[in-house]
Design an enzyme around this catalytic site. Structure first.
Site, PDB file in Angstrom:
ATOM      1  N   ALA A  35       0.823  -1.211   0.000  1.00 40.57           N
ATOM      2  CA  ALA A  35       0.000   0.000   0.000  1.00 40.57           C
ATOM      3  C   ALA A  35       0.856   1.259   0.000  1.00 40.57           C
ATOM      4  O   ALA A  35       0.596   2.205  -0.754  1.00 40.57           O
ATOM      5  CB  ALA A  35      -0.946  -0.005   1.194  1.00 40.57           C
ATOM      6  N   SER A  58       9.725   1.235   9.041  1.00 38.34           N
ATOM      7  CA  SER A  58      10.739   0.603   9.876  1.00 38.34           C
ATOM      8  C   SER A  58      10.959  -0.828   9.420  1.00 38.34           C
ATOM      9  O   SER A  58       9.999  -1.581   9.227  1.00 38.34           O
ATOM     10  CB  SER A  58      10.317   0.616  11.350  1.00 38.34           C
ATOM     11  OG  SER A  58      11.196  -0.168  12.130  1.00 38.34           O
ATOM     12  N   VAL A  66       1.956 -11.576   2.102  1.00 39.17           N
ATOM     13  CA  VAL A  66       1.782 -13.030   2.023  1.00 39.17           C
ATOM     14  C   VAL A  66       1.529 -13.509   0.599  1.00 39.17           C
ATOM     15  O   VAL A  66       1.136 -14.645   0.397  1.00 39.17           O
ATOM     16  CB  VAL A  66       0.621 -13.488   2.936  1.00 39.17           C
ATOM     17  CG1 VAL A  66       0.976 -13.253   4.382  1.00 39.17           C
ATOM     18  CG2 VAL A  66      -0.676 -12.777   2.577  1.00 39.17           C
ATOM     19  N   ALA A  69      -2.968 -11.968  -5.111  1.00 38.03           N
ATOM     20  CA  ALA A  69      -3.754 -12.216  -6.314  1.00 38.03           C
ATOM     21  C   ALA A  69      -4.536 -10.945  -6.572  1.00 38.03           C
ATOM     22  O   ALA A  69      -4.969 -10.280  -5.628  1.00 38.03           O
ATOM     23  CB  ALA A  69      -4.690 -13.397  -6.116  1.00 38.03           C
ATOM     24  N   LYS A  97      -3.493 -14.185 -14.530  1.00 40.26           N
ATOM     25  CA  LYS A  97      -4.673 -14.692 -13.830  1.00 40.26           C
ATOM     26  C   LYS A  97      -5.922 -14.388 -14.645  1.00 40.26           C
ATOM     27  O   LYS A  97      -6.165 -13.237 -15.017  1.00 40.26           O
ATOM     28  CB  LYS A  97      -4.781 -14.034 -12.447  1.00 40.26           C
ATOM     29  CG  LYS A  97      -6.045 -14.407 -11.682  1.00 40.26           C
ATOM     30  CD  LYS A  97      -6.118 -13.682 -10.344  1.00 40.26           C
ATOM     31  CE  LYS A  97      -7.441 -13.951  -9.642  1.00 40.26           C
ATOM     32  NZ  LYS A  97      -7.562 -13.208  -8.370  1.00 40.26           N
ATOM     33  N   GLN A 167     -15.039  -6.621 -31.688  1.00 40.77           N
ATOM     34  CA  GLN A 167     -15.940  -7.542 -32.374  1.00 40.77           C
ATOM     35  C   GLN A 167     -15.412  -8.971 -32.419  1.00 40.77           C
ATOM     36  O   GLN A 167     -16.133  -9.889 -32.794  1.00 40.77           O
ATOM     37  CB  GLN A 167     -16.198  -7.052 -33.802  1.00 40.77           C
ATOM     38  CG  GLN A 167     -16.887  -5.687 -33.866  1.00 40.77           C
ATOM     39  CD  GLN A 167     -18.175  -5.637 -33.057  1.00 40.77           C
ATOM     40  OE1 GLN A 167     -19.005  -6.535 -33.158  1.00 40.77           O
ATOM     41  NE2 GLN A 167     -18.329  -4.601 -32.243  1.00 40.77           N
TER      42      GLN A 167
END
Length: 516
Positions: A35, A58, A66, A69, A97, A167
């Site tokens: 973030a 820090s 972790v 996705a 993905k 299309q």
């Protein structure tokens, strides 16, 4: 005007702006991780040298990191940050993905796919899904998955970039990425520091407020250094150091509808080729994620601590790994919900500092991105006028509530009764906003989506039908038109199948695109 055009317009406006005493010249980001560095990358790309951006973090405070996705809006985020997609994937061990496979959610032994993209190409003024609802019991019509190119390609382990010609049937799907969140933050940090973003190492011990306005003036680090700013962005994670602690903005819990409050995560080695989709498997006290990267697999068990202890959840996850554990398990504690406000005075919270929705539909990075984009569209001066804050908070709250409802739908529509959590979810009341949508779908397969919704028609349809929530009827317009829906569906299904078969393997596309 497209989102990218709006970003370029903002950049031009910043370049043309004349200096003023009320202009924001110093932005301080508190906290790193995905973030924090995403925010720094986006702001440094849009604002350039017009504003000094400082990030305080820090090394002693770990980030969640972790594995990630994502959903297709990550591609717009990369544009906002000025990130090269090829370099980003190469540096983060990323894969492509096409959607999410849900296993055992509706009932045990059953699975369905939430694809990124449309149901083929529309062959009639009435939506494809309405034709499918009318003919779904006819011989040879197949399942909803048969009408999604993203789903068919994912099942075959294939991937290529969608066509840009609307299309063509190969334009009917979208894609996102899997990547290593720790490597992602490191990559963004290098990018930001090359642009002049200043990183300050240290643990924040005090937050100083102006005695009259209550605005944050600076943050103090344990060695006594003070980092001052005109505007502060709180990316300090669950602790919400600025918004939650210093400004005392309260928290609204959504635990009534989202019963999980823990997640244990551990990566593992793998010898399998990475699949182009995430998997979510419902278990006795929650659900397990499986995220395939190039160098490993990310795994986690999101669960309710009222049903399962942390040690039991950890043991369960370790026995279900597809390979040898590559690190010690990490336990995360959370309360699903959001801050009552995410912009208060001269502090904006992004990421976990603003709230938390479990990663069931991979929305965490999207919410950071949408928060940044909304902030740039309402970019204030030093006074941070109340009308701007109110508009931001209302729009941010609405988006998060819409996503919340979509997540609740997964739990509510379960037909499982084999454990306490699923019995509770099947019987629970849901927010009025979701109850209305469920009733609307029940009465004719209607899915009313507007610009406030992150997830579109195909996403809601995938969960409704994938978990056995069938409408009582389809659109009555189908009874007033020539009956050619079955022919159109059959043609569409065969075209999609052929298009998926013609795609290269996911791993071959990765090797070609990343040149390894």
């Amino acid at each position: 005007m497209t989102a990218l055009s709006r970003i370029r317009s903002l950049q031009s406006a910043v370049d043309a702006a004349t200096p003023g005493t009320d202009m924001i010249r110093r932005i301080v980001i508190v906290g790193g991780g995905s973030a924090g560095w995403m925010t720094a990358a986006a702001l440094s790309h849009v604002l350039g040298s017009a504003c000094q951006i400082t990030l305080v973090e820090s090394d002693l405070i770990g980030t969640v990191g972790v594995g990630e996705a994502t959903i297709p809006t990550i591609r717009l985020l990369n544009q906002t940050m000025g990130v090269d997609e090829q370099a980003f994937l190469r540096q983060t061990q990323g894969t492509f993905k096409l959607g999410i496979e849900f296993v055992d959610w509706g009932k045990q032994g059953h699975r369905y796919f939430h694809p990124f993209g449309a149901l083929g190409v529309q062959f009639d003024p009435i939506p494809v899904h309405q034709h499918f609802l009318k003919h779904r019991l006819d011989k040879g019509i197949g399942t909803l998955d048969d009408y999604s190119l993203a789903c068919q390609a994912a099942r075959l382990g294939r991937f290529t970039f969608p066509s840009t010609h609307p299309q063509q049937i190969t334009s009917s799907y979208n894609y996102a990425f899997h990547f290593d969140a720790t490597l992602y933050a490191q990559y963004l940090r290098q990018l930001c520091e090359a642009r002049g973003v200043q990183r300050v190492e240290g643990k924040i011990t005090q937050v100083h407020l102006h005695p009259t306005s209550g605005f944050v003036t600076d943050v103090e680090i344990e060695d006594g250094r003070q980092v001052a700013g005109d505007f502060f962005i709180d990316c300090s994670g669950f602790s919400s150091l600025l918004l939650g602690q210093a400004l005392q903005v309260g928290y609204e819990s959504w635990a009534t509808w989202l019963p999980c409050d823990r997640a244990v995560a551990v990566p593992c080695a793998t010898t399998d080729l990475p699949a182009p989709y995430t998997r979510s498997t419902a278990l006795s006290a929650g659900w397990q994620w499986t995220i395939p990267l190039r160098h490993r697999v990310g795994n986690g068990y999101v669960f309710s601590s009222s049903i399962l202890s942390e040690s039991q959840a950890t043991d369960t996850l370790l026995t279900r790994l597809p390979g040898q554990a590559a690190a010690e398990p990490r336990m995360l504690k959370f309360t699903p919900g959001r801050r009552h406000k995410v912009w208060e005075r001269n502090v904006l919270a992004l990421g976990l500092a603003s709230g938390f929705l479990e990663p069931l539909e991979s929305t965490s990075l999207h919410l950071v991105h949408s928060g940044i984009a909304l902030f740039l569209s309402l970019f204030p001066d030093k006074h941070c006028h109340e009308v701007l804050r109110r508009e931001y908070n209302q729009r941010a709250a609405l988006e998060m509530e819409r996503i919340r409802d979509f997540l609740i739908l997964h739990y509510k529509l379960t037909q499982r009764s084999d454990s306490e959590i699923w019995r509770h979810c099947a019987a629970m009341s849901v927010p009025d906003s979701l109850a209305h949508r469920m009733e609307l779908f029940k009465r004719g397969g209607h899915l009313q989506i507007d610009h406030h919704d992150l997830f579109g028609t195909e996403s809601w349809l995938a969960v409704h039908l994938g978990q056995g929530h069938l409408p009582e009827s389809c659109s009555h317009l189908l009874n007033m038109r020539p009956a050619h829906g079955q022919t159109g569906l059959n043609r569409l299904r065969h075209e999609l199948h052929a298009a998926a078969q013609a795609m290269p393997r996911h791993t071959d596309t990765l090797k070609h695109f990343l040149d390894f």
